[in-house]
Design a protein around this motif. Sequence first.
Motif, PDB file in Angstrom:
ATOM      1  N   LYS A  12     -11.685  -6.506  54.733  1.00  0.00           N
ATOM      2  CA  LYS A  12     -12.828  -6.581  55.621  1.00  0.00           C
ATOM      3  C   LYS A  12     -12.581  -7.604  56.790  1.00  0.00           C
ATOM      4  N   HIS A  16     -12.168  -6.851  60.884  1.00  0.00           N
ATOM      5  CA  HIS A  16     -13.085  -7.737  61.960  1.00  0.00           C
ATOM      6  C   HIS A  16     -11.738  -8.192  62.788  1.00  0.00           C
ATOM      7  N   LEU A  31     -12.745  -1.069  56.618  1.00  0.00           N
ATOM      8  CA  LEU A  31     -12.002  -1.425  55.356  1.00  0.00           C
ATOM      9  C   LEU A  31     -10.894  -0.422  54.811  1.00  0.00           C
TER      10      LEU A  31
END
Length: 97
Positions: A12, A16, A31
């Motif tokens: 994750k 990002h 993800l």
Amino acid sequence: MFQLAEEGHGGKRIAHELNQQNIIEGKRWVLSTVLAILNNLVYLGKRVWNKKSDAGGEQNDVSQWIVAENAHPAIVDQQLWDATQASLSARKINKPQ
């Protein structure tokens, strides 16, 4: 991606970071995509066959995979690959239930 994972960042967080850097303009990293890349032997220069069964597309046991070593130049060296896999495994083990 591999370096971030080696440093202990999860999928994750890596997604990002990639989205913050706008790596692929107009597309978002998720993800599942990050983890698919981090677990793909192609980055080690390997080619894999027989990963999935014909019926239903379920993944075969690793012992049934056919792996061609040095099928093409590696993008990631074995040391970074191993460190990345160790970090990802540690994150799975330490993941709160």
